[in-house]
Every structure is written in structure tokens, then in C-alpha cells.
Design an enzyme around this catalytic site. Structure first.
Site, mmCIF file in Angstrom:
data_model
loop_
_atom_site.group_PDB
_atom_site.id
_atom_site.type_symbol
_atom_site.label_atom_id
_atom_site.label_comp_id
_atom_site.label_asym_id
_atom_site.label_seq_id
_atom_site.Cartn_x
_atom_site.Cartn_y
_atom_site.Cartn_z
ATOM 1 N N VAL A 102 21.390 -15.233 70.638
ATOM 2 C CA VAL A 102 21.572 -16.515 71.295
ATOM 3 C C VAL A 102 21.519 -16.264 72.794
ATOM 4 C CG1 VAL A 102 24.104 -16.548 71.514
ATOM 5 C CG2 VAL A 102 22.883 -18.690 71.180
ATOM 6 N N CYS A 103 21.075 -17.269 73.517
ATOM 7 C CA CYS A 103 21.029 -17.224 74.975
ATOM 8 C C CYS A 103 20.212 -16.014 75.427
ATOM 9 C CB CYS A 103 22.460 -17.237 75.524
ATOM 10 S SG CYS A 103 22.616 -17.801 77.220
ATOM 11 N N THR A 104 20.669 -15.292 76.426
ATOM 12 C CA THR A 104 19.884 -14.196 76.979
ATOM 13 C C THR A 104 19.960 -12.916 76.151
ATOM 14 O OG1 THR A 104 21.710 -13.635 78.464
ATOM 15 C CG2 THR A 104 19.966 -15.091 79.333
#
Length: 193
Positions: A102-104
């Protein structure tokens, strides 16, 4: 199923906890009973972007023994994507069936070379950082390209967890988990390649 949760200094803990709070519930369903997990890192303790500390229970394991490896995001990914020792550790996940972030966290999968032929996503503010690592950046909340599943910003961690629950345990299991969480939302922006 054996899951490795990867933690590191500079992690965004909501990226981790939002997913974890959904995924640990897999054990209540017949299809996924017996799911186990380790909270993994390169040090015994990690500190998030705001100074909160969490203990890691397995230090730098060979990730190839897991069925699913999950990488959350956070500002720490900006440095770690260029940290050869850390990326070499992530590369041990080569044989892992499911690579999830998730995300970076997707930047770390990318730096390890696992996204070069994949479509993927990350936090909307950093699509440009993901571009060099993948076939195509998809501007969407969840992207599943084969065995790699990437997701957008912080709040997407819950939707991603529910996506995984449905994938492994079915739609009824998602209904049960959403009721337990008092989570009335339906995920949008899911792309399956």
C-alpha cells in the site's frame, strides 16, 4: 498461509495497521483458518514518521518461505529504495506467490525489480516516483496485476485488506469483517489487469 509484514523506520503505521486489522481476521473463516504471520524488519524496533515505536518479532528472515509479503508505505521508503542491503533482503521474496503493498511500499517492490513488467499504483502524490519501476502507473486505488497487488494512499489499506479477504475467503467473509469493523464503505477504483 504464511504472511510477512515488513516494517521499517519511517513507516506510516496506519498503512500497516489498517491492513493488519483486516487480515488477521482470516483465521475465523474455514477457507483461511491457520493463517500465520510475522512482523519483520532489519532491526528489533522500528519508529514511524511521528516517533511511535513498535517491536519486530522476526529480524530479516528469508522472505521466500512466505506465501504473501506485505509492504506498507511511509517517508522511509524514499531512502530505502536506494538502500542496497534492504533491497537485497526484499529480493528474497522472489518465489513468494503474493506480493502486496500500500502507498509507497510499491517503491520497494519496484526497486527490487518485481514491478518491471507490471502495472501498479501508489499514493497519488508520488506517481512520478513509481514510474521508473513499472510498466505503467495506474491512477487507481487498487491494482492487481497477476500476483502483485498495489494500493494507493493510507486509507486504502483497509480496502486492500478487504480485497484480499474476499479473494481468499469470499464475499460473505468480507461482509462479516466489515460488520466487525463497523466499516460501511464499498471500495472503488479497483483495477484487475
Amino acid at each position: 498461509m504464511r504472511i510477512a509484514f515488513i516494517l521499517f523506520n519511517g513507516v506510516t503505521f496506519l498503512d500497516f495497521v489498517g491492513f493488519y486489522d483486516v487480515i488477521y481476521r482470516l483465521n475465523q473463516f474455514d477457507q483461511t483458518k491457520g493463517t500465520t504471520w510475522d512482523i519483520c524488519g532489519v532491526t528489533e524496533e522500528v519508529t514511524d514518521e511521528l516517533g511511535m515505536k513498535v517491536k519486530v518479532n522476526v529480524i530479516k528472515p528469508d522472505l521466500s518461505g512466505y506465501d504473501l509479503v506485505y509492504i506498507p508505505g511511509g517517508m522511509g521508503t524514499r531512502k530505502l529504495k536506494d538502500n542496497a542491503d534492504f533491497i537485497d533482503w526484499i529480493k528474497t521474496a522472489g518465489p513468494v506467490k503474493y506480493k502486496v503493498s500500500v502507498c509507497t511500499g510499491s517503491l520497494l517492490w519496484g526497486a527490487a525489480g518485481f514491478l518491471k513488467d507490471k502495472k501498479a499504483t501508489t499514493h497519488p502524490n508520488v506517481y512520478d516516483l513509481l514510474e521508473p519501476y513499472c510498466l505503467e502507473v495506474i491512477h487507481s486505488r487498487i491494482v492487481k496485476d497477476g500476483n502483485v497487488i498495489t494500493a494507493g494512499g493510507v486509507a486504502t489499506s483497509i480496502d486492500l485488506g478487504l480485497f484480499i479477504v474476499e479473494w481468499f475467503a469470499g464475499a460473505e467473509a468480507v461482509h462479516v469483517v466489515k460488520k466487525q469493523l463497523d466499516y460501511p464503505y464499498t471500495a472503488v477504483g479497483i483495477v484487475e489487469v
